[in-house]
Design an enzyme around this catalytic site. Structure first.
Site, PDB file in Angstrom:
ATOM      1  N   CYS A 115       0.803  -1.237   0.000  1.00 23.91           N
ATOM      2  CA  CYS A 115       0.000   0.000   0.000  1.00 23.91           C
ATOM      3  C   CYS A 115       0.833   1.283   0.000  1.00 23.91           C
ATOM      4  CB  CYS A 115      -0.915   0.023   1.220  1.00 23.91           C
ATOM      5  SG  CYS A 115      -2.243  -1.162   1.076  1.00 23.91           S
TER       6      CYS A 115
HETATM    7  N1  LIG Z   1      -3.560  -5.361   1.896  1.00 25.13           N
HETATM    8  C1  LIG Z   1      -3.580  -4.176   2.486  1.00 25.13           C
HETATM    9  O1  LIG Z   1      -2.804  -3.905   3.420  1.00 25.13           O
HETATM   10  C2  LIG Z   1      -4.575  -3.137   2.048  1.00 25.13           C
HETATM   11  C3  LIG Z   1      -4.828  -2.058   2.897  1.00 25.13           C
HETATM   12  C4  LIG Z   1      -5.711  -1.080   2.510  1.00 25.13           C
HETATM   13  C5  LIG Z   1      -6.303  -1.189   1.252  1.00 25.13           C
HETATM   14  N2  LIG Z   1      -6.042  -2.227   0.438  1.00 25.13           N
HETATM   15  C6  LIG Z   1      -6.699  -2.271  -0.863  1.00 25.13           C
HETATM   16  O2  LIG Z   1      -7.713  -3.276  -0.802  1.00 25.13           O
HETATM   17  C7  LIG Z   1      -7.843  -3.916  -2.071  1.00 25.13           C
HETATM   18  C8  LIG Z   1      -7.646  -5.396  -1.890  1.00 25.13           C
HETATM   19  O3  LIG Z   1      -6.341  -5.599  -1.392  1.00 25.13           O
HETATM   20  P1  LIG Z   1      -5.843  -7.023  -0.879  1.00 25.13           P
HETATM   21  O4  LIG Z   1      -4.489  -6.786  -0.330  1.00 25.13           O
HETATM   22  O5  LIG Z   1      -6.865  -7.676  -0.036  1.00 25.13           O
HETATM   23  O6  LIG Z   1      -5.729  -7.797  -2.289  1.00 25.13           O
HETATM   24  P2  LIG Z   1      -5.426  -9.342  -2.518  1.00 25.13           P
HETATM   25  O7  LIG Z   1      -4.728  -9.412  -3.830  1.00 25.13           O
HETATM   26  O8  LIG Z   1      -4.805  -9.951  -1.322  1.00 25.13           O
HETATM   27  O9  LIG Z   1      -6.889 -10.007  -2.665  1.00 25.13           O
HETATM   28  C9  LIG Z   1      -7.792  -9.683  -3.661  1.00 25.13           C
HETATM   29  C10 LIG Z   1      -8.713 -10.866  -3.917  1.00 25.13           C
HETATM   30  O10 LIG Z   1      -9.690 -10.479  -4.889  1.00 25.13           O
HETATM   31  C11 LIG Z   1      -9.915 -11.569  -5.769  1.00 25.13           C
HETATM   32  N3  LIG Z   1     -10.502 -11.060  -7.008  1.00 25.13           N
HETATM   33  C12 LIG Z   1      -9.887 -10.460  -8.061  1.00 25.13           C
HETATM   34  N4  LIG Z   1     -10.792 -10.092  -8.986  1.00 25.13           N
HETATM   35  C13 LIG Z   1     -12.007 -10.473  -8.514  1.00 25.13           C
HETATM   36  C14 LIG Z   1     -13.326 -10.368  -9.021  1.00 25.13           C
HETATM   37  N5  LIG Z   1     -13.576  -9.784 -10.194  1.00 25.13           N
HETATM   38  N6  LIG Z   1     -14.328 -10.885  -8.282  1.00 25.13           N
HETATM   39  C15 LIG Z   1     -14.092 -11.489  -7.100  1.00 25.13           C
HETATM   40  N7  LIG Z   1     -12.859 -11.605  -6.568  1.00 25.13           N
HETATM   41  C16 LIG Z   1     -11.831 -11.087  -7.265  1.00 25.13           C
HETATM   42  C17 LIG Z   1      -8.555 -12.210  -5.905  1.00 25.13           C
HETATM   43  O11 LIG Z   1      -8.657 -13.556  -6.353  1.00 25.13           O
HETATM   44  C18 LIG Z   1      -8.011 -12.096  -4.488  1.00 25.13           C
HETATM   45  O12 LIG Z   1      -8.316 -13.222  -3.703  1.00 25.13           O
HETATM   46  C19 LIG Z   1      -6.816  -3.224  -2.987  1.00 25.13           C
HETATM   47  O13 LIG Z   1      -7.429  -2.148  -3.650  1.00 25.13           O
HETATM   48  C20 LIG Z   1      -5.803  -2.703  -2.011  1.00 25.13           C
HETATM   49  O14 LIG Z   1      -5.084  -1.610  -2.545  1.00 25.13           O
HETATM   50  C21 LIG Z   1      -5.202  -3.220   0.812  1.00 25.13           C
END
Ligand SMILES: NC(=O)c1ccc[n+]([C@@H]2O[C@H](COP(=O)([O-])OP(=O)(O)OC[C@H]3O[C@@H](n4cnc5c(N)ncnc54)[C@H](O)[C@@H]3O)[C@@H](O)[C@H]2O)c1
Length: 442
Positions: free
Chosen positions: A267
């Site tokens: 992030c």
């Molecule tokens: N990880 C962090 O620390 C964090 C913190 C704040 C915000 N975010 C934001 O949150 C969002 C998710 O981050 P994350 O780290 O959980 O991502 P991640 O990659 O760990 O998980 C995302 C999940 O979404 C699934 N996915 C992808 N396309 C899809 C679809 N069309 N339908 C259903 N599922 C789908 C993937 O298979 C995956 O399991 C991002 O925008 C990220 O920037 C993440």
């Protein structure tokens, strides 16, 4: 409430489990069949402290599917799918739009009220410009009638996600209209255990607040790292002493004010770059964000310079800590991996160890470093050790390991977790952020 969480990754899986643990009926949705199978089998789809326990305790209220259209039967669906950075550093909405399309087509088959919540990090303006029309087109509904749209990011740190979800500093709700925001406030009020302030606003202000928070925090880290660089060159200086006192000023605060290595993870670096791209596209000058990023990029040279100034040809260097922070196995943009890559490419024999991320880092480094089986083994193998991530176990192992002959002759302690005198005369402990006996030339 009936809640769907679309995207069962590092953030979505813990959120689904937390919502279920508070009595909501939760449907998890993911395009990955393995994530869905794991959750349906009562197993956490990602590693996160406390997650397996919550999933096990909430099995009767937690199920999963690969079909996002099924989320239309919930009262609220929360989208936490990836928003990858494009070549310029702006977030792409492609996965959000794909999920919105399938969900919207499910909503077209029903007529009960539904709120769609975007939790993914987006470029400010995305909800109004992209997500709203996509949902309206696919569902045949109008937002503000029987469909609401919210933007509500989670402020979490990996390794601490469950605690951060249960006790946030603030709950931010961007809303298309009051009915949508009211529904989401009810849901989150039933989850938070600390009675946090709620801040409700329009969609774009919430989108901007999310990346503004991370950009501010990265600015503090780069500031502390600049102070550390100064302290390494200034006789008698110690960054810890300075930042501790500095952080006691209530205008500043102590959190994330600790000079050490570059910030990393999925992030901070991306949010900071996206903030810069947003500002430039609007014709505003993002000088602070760009300077923060430039300072961060310079940290690897600062660290590598200190390491290489003490490393002799043919010596083995060991890196302890490949995860970008303790309590997570994520190595994305981590200082330990960046250092291993740089030294490996320079031809050094590099050994690496992390309590959870050794293999992930070995794979990411593609032959540039060899994994060690334990911190103790690495200390036995290395002529120099670098503690790049402050996992608490490194202090214990190093203190024990350095007190016998045959260990490394130099330890670079990036987070100052070792006492000065450990290892006696035989080992040189170099603490980053304190005056260096051999400062790096300017
Ligand atoms: N990880 C962090 O620390 C964090 C913190 C704040 C915000 N975010 C934001 O949150 C969002 C998710 O981050 P994350 O780290 O959980 O991502 P991640 O990659 O760990 O998980 C995302 C999940 O979404 C699934 N996915 C992808 N396309 C899809 C679809 N069309 N339908 C259903 N599922 C789908 C993937 O298979 C995956 O399991 C991002 O925008 C990220 O920037 C993440």
């Amino acid at each position: 409430m009936r809640v769907a969480v679309i995207g069962l990754g590092k953030l979505g899986a813990p959120l689904a489990a937390v919502l279920a643990s508070k009595g909501n009926d939760v449907l998890g949705v993911d395009v990955s069949p393995s994530a869905v199978q794991l959750l349906n089998a009562g197993r956490a789809p990602v590693d996160e402290p406390g997650l397996q326990e919550l999933v096990s305790a909430s099995r009767d209220r937690l199920s999963a599917t690969t079909d996002a259209a099924e989320a239309s039967a919930a009262d609220v669906s929360i989208l936490l799918v990836p928003t990858p950075s494009d070549d310029r550093g702006a977030f792409s909405n492609e996965h959000l739009l794909a999920a919105s399309d399938v969900l919207g087509r499910g909503l077209a088959e029903r007529d009960d009220y539904h709120v769609v919540v975007i939790g993914s990090t987006v470029m400010p303006g995305s909800c109004d410009a992209d997500i709203r029309p996509a949902l309206e087109r696919a569902s045949g509904r109008r937002i503000g009638d029987n469909l609401g749209l919210c933007y509500s990011p989670e402020f979490i740190a990996l390794g601490n996600v469950i605690r951060d979800l249960l006790a946030p500093d603030v709950v931010l709700i961007g809303e298309s209209d009051t009915r949508a925001g009211d529904a989401l406030e009810r849901l989150y009020a039933g989850v938070c255990e600390n009675d946090p302030p709620f801040r409700r606003m329009n969609l774009v202000n919430a989108e901007l607040t999310k990346i503004a928070v991370n950009t501010y925090v990265t600015m503090k880290i780069s500031y502390a790292n600049t102070l550390a660089d100064i302290c390494e060159r200034l006789p008698g200086a110690d960054v810890e002493t300075v930042t501790d006192a500095l952080g006691l000023d209530s205008r500043i605060g102590q959190k994330y004010l600790r000079g050490a290595v570059a910030y990393g993870g999925p992030c901070f670096p991306r949010d900071n770059k996206a903030f810069g791209v947003l500002a430039r596209d609007l014709g505003a000058e993002p000088l602070l964000a760009e300077a923060t990023d430039a300072v961060n990029n310079a940290q690897i040279q600062r660290l590598a310079g200190i390491v290489q100034s003490r490393l002799k040809n043919g010596e083995t260097v060991g890196i302890l800590g490949l995860a970008y922070k303790p309590d997570t196995g994520v190595v994305e943009a981590s200082a330990g991996v960046a250092l291993a890559r740089l030294l490996g490419e320079a031809g050094y024999d590099v050994r690496i160890y992390d309590p959870v991320a050794t293999q992930t880092a070995v794979d990411a480094l593609d032959g540039l470093a060899q994994g060690s089986a334990s911190a103790a083994e690495l200390l036995d193998q290395a002529d120099m050790a670098v503690i790049a991530t402050p996992w608490p176990e490194f202090a214990e192992v190093a203190i024990g390991g350095l007190e016998r002959a045959g260990g490394p002759r130099v330890v670079i302690d990036c987070w100052r977790i070792l006492p000065d005198d450990v290892g006696g005369e035989a080992v040189e402990i170099v603490h980053l952020g304190r005056t260096l006996e051999q400062p790096i030339p300017v």
